[in-house]
Design a protein around this motif. Structure first.
Motif, PDB file in Angstrom:
ATOM      1  N   ARG A 169      53.090 -58.802 -42.633  1.00 47.71           N
ATOM      2  CA  ARG A 169      52.622 -60.057 -42.033  1.00 47.71           C
ATOM      3  C   ARG A 169      52.053 -60.973 -43.104  1.00 47.71           C
ATOM      4  NH1 ARG A 169      47.761 -61.130 -37.620  1.00 47.71           N
ATOM      5  NH2 ARG A 169      48.211 -63.329 -37.311  1.00 47.71           N
ATOM      6  N   ILE A 170      52.575 -62.185 -43.157  1.00 54.48           N
ATOM      7  CA  ILE A 170      52.133 -63.186 -44.121  1.00 54.48           C
ATOM      8  C   ILE A 170      51.448 -64.331 -43.376  1.00 54.48           C
ATOM      9  CG2 ILE A 170      52.871 -64.911 -45.818  1.00 54.48           C
ATOM     10  CD1 ILE A 170      55.117 -63.074 -46.622  1.00 54.48           C
ATOM     11  N   LEU A 171      50.276 -64.703 -43.877  1.00 58.14           N
ATOM     12  CA  LEU A 171      49.551 -65.842 -43.327  1.00 58.14           C
ATOM     13  C   LEU A 171      49.711 -67.017 -44.281  1.00 58.14           C
ATOM     14  CD1 LEU A 171      47.551 -67.300 -41.448  1.00 58.14           C
ATOM     15  CD2 LEU A 171      45.682 -66.214 -42.745  1.00 58.14           C
ATOM     16  N   ILE A 172      50.301 -68.103 -43.798  1.00 58.36           N
ATOM     17  CA  ILE A 172      50.450 -69.338 -44.576  1.00 58.36           C
ATOM     18  C   ILE A 172      49.331 -70.296 -44.184  1.00 58.36           C
ATOM     19  CG2 ILE A 172      51.926 -71.317 -45.084  1.00 58.36           C
ATOM     20  CD1 ILE A 172      54.324 -69.620 -44.187  1.00 58.36           C
TER      21      ILE A 172
ATOM     22  N   ALA B  91      48.618 -71.661 -40.531  1.00 60.15           N
ATOM     23  CA  ALA B  91      47.430 -72.437 -40.196  1.00 60.15           C
ATOM     24  C   ALA B  91      47.507 -73.758 -40.929  1.00 60.15           C
ATOM     25  CB  ALA B  91      46.168 -71.678 -40.589  1.00 60.15           C
ATOM     26  N   ALA B  92      47.063 -74.820 -40.267  1.00 56.25           N
ATOM     27  CA  ALA B  92      47.157 -76.162 -40.835  1.00 56.25           C
ATOM     28  C   ALA B  92      45.882 -76.591 -41.561  1.00 56.25           C
ATOM     29  CB  ALA B  92      47.487 -77.168 -39.739  1.00 56.25           C
TER      30      ALA B  92
ATOM     31  N   GLU C  53      39.904 -68.297 -39.562  1.00 56.46           N
ATOM     32  CA  GLU C  53      39.843 -67.673 -38.235  1.00 56.46           C
ATOM     33  C   GLU C  53      40.980 -66.671 -38.053  1.00 56.46           C
ATOM     34  OE1 GLU C  53      39.844 -70.734 -35.334  1.00 56.46           O
ATOM     35  OE2 GLU C  53      37.851 -71.509 -35.870  1.00 56.46           O
ATOM     36  N   LYS C  54      42.181 -67.050 -38.483  1.00 54.91           N
ATOM     37  CA  LYS C  54      43.322 -66.150 -38.328  1.00 54.91           C
ATOM     38  C   LYS C  54      43.210 -64.938 -39.243  1.00 54.91           C
ATOM     39  CE  LYS C  54      46.723 -69.271 -36.375  1.00 54.91           C
ATOM     40  NZ  LYS C  54      48.132 -69.734 -36.382  1.00 54.91           N
TER      41      LYS C  54
ATOM     42  N   GLU D 143      37.674 -72.084 -51.823  1.00 60.34           N
ATOM     43  CA  GLU D 143      36.630 -71.546 -50.947  1.00 60.34           C
ATOM     44  C   GLU D 143      37.189 -70.466 -50.026  1.00 60.34           C
ATOM     45  OE1 GLU D 143      33.175 -70.682 -48.936  1.00 60.34           O
ATOM     46  OE2 GLU D 143      33.499 -71.709 -50.861  1.00 60.34           O
ATOM     47  N   LEU D 144      38.396 -70.670 -49.518  1.00 59.57           N
ATOM     48  CA  LEU D 144      38.992 -69.667 -48.632  1.00 59.57           C
ATOM     49  C   LEU D 144      39.276 -68.380 -49.398  1.00 59.57           C
ATOM     50  CD1 LEU D 144      40.015 -68.914 -45.865  1.00 59.57           C
ATOM     51  CD2 LEU D 144      42.208 -70.013 -46.409  1.00 59.57           C
ATOM     52  N   THR D 145      39.747 -68.499 -50.622  1.00 56.13           N
ATOM     53  CA  THR D 145      39.969 -67.305 -51.450  1.00 56.13           C
ATOM     54  C   THR D 145      38.663 -66.561 -51.673  1.00 56.13           C
ATOM     55  OG1 THR D 145      41.861 -68.288 -52.589  1.00 56.13           O
ATOM     56  CG2 THR D 145      40.753 -66.482 -53.707  1.00 56.13           C
TER      57      THR D 145
END
Length: 243
Positions: free
Chosen positions: A3-6, A31-32, A39-40, A62-64
């Motif tokens: 599963r890959i989250l973009i 996610a946009a 969240e995902k 920041e997300l990383t």
């Protein structure tokens, strides 16, 4: 299924990429925004995160950082900026690799596969090391705990600690692995390809810029004058030598 989250705010990149990855057999979610991506990610089940460096709100850096506080899931950062400082920031924060826009899907897919293979190998190596540690003799356990050293640099591999001049200095994972390999081969010239094969894997498809960035960061931490290194030197046309 992997599963890959973009996480990408530009629809012109996000939608086609999700479609192409799905055709390759991946389970893709997207996610946009950084907020939606976070969240995902927290919902679980993600095997790799592919995220944009520049986004409003929670950006890629920041997300990383947030993801790395909780997980070692592989992260590939996609950025429109290819300047060295942006590469350094992304890698220092914890990204495993980066790709600059515009990119070819073939290259990106190759990097995704390489990062996923390296993650599987890391997990298997950790399991093997755990089994060896559990069954180690007193002599082998003692040898495994011997520190590596060169000049003012001392590394405790088991504790993942590095001291420079007696002071503990933080080294992110890839910097640590590069330095460890150089310490284990102290006094020998190690080619760029040898270092890349050992740290990033023989199937790494990027150029040597990533390695050079890590060497520059290591020098900043172990050299008195990083611009005129005496400990970690460049052997022109070959690679690097420690000691």
């Amino acid at each position: 299924m992997t599963r890959i989250l973009i996480v990408e705010d530009e629809e012109s990149y996000r939608v086609p990429l999700a479609y192409q990855l799905a055709r390759e057999g991946y389970d893709v979610s997207s996610a946009a925004s950084g907020e939606e991506g976070w969240e995902k990610f927290l919902a679980g089940g993600v095997d790799l995160v592919l995220l944009d460096r520049m986004m409003p709100g929670i950006d890629g850096i920041e997300l990383t950082r947030r993801i790395r506080e909780q997980s070692r899931v592989p992260i590939i950062m996609v950025t429109a900026k290819s300047a060295e400082i942006d590469t350094v920031v992304g890698l220092e924060t914890g990204a495993d690799d980066y790709v600059a826009k515009p990119y070819s899907f073939h290259e990106l897919n190759a990097r995704i596969r390489a990062v996923l293979r390296r993650r599987v190998n890391e997990i298997e190596d950790a399991r093997t090391a755990g089994g060896m540690e559990a069954g180690a003799t007193g002599r082998s356990a003692a040898n495994g705990n011997l520190p590596l050293a060169c000049g003012p640099v001392e590394m405790d591999v088991d504790a993942h600690q590095v001291r420079v001049g007696g002071e503990e200095v933080f080294f992110p994972l890839k910097e640590f692995e590069v330095l460890e390999y150089l310490l284990r081969n102290r006094g020998r010239v190690m080619t760029r390809q040898q270092l890349i094969d050992h740290v990033w894997g023989a199937d790494y498809v990027g150029d040597t810029k990533t390695l050079d960035v890590h060497v520059k960061r290591i020098r900043a931490k172990i050299e008195d004058d990083p611009k005129n290194p005496k400990l970690l030197t460049t052997v022109r046309g070959l690679g690097y030598k420690l000691g």
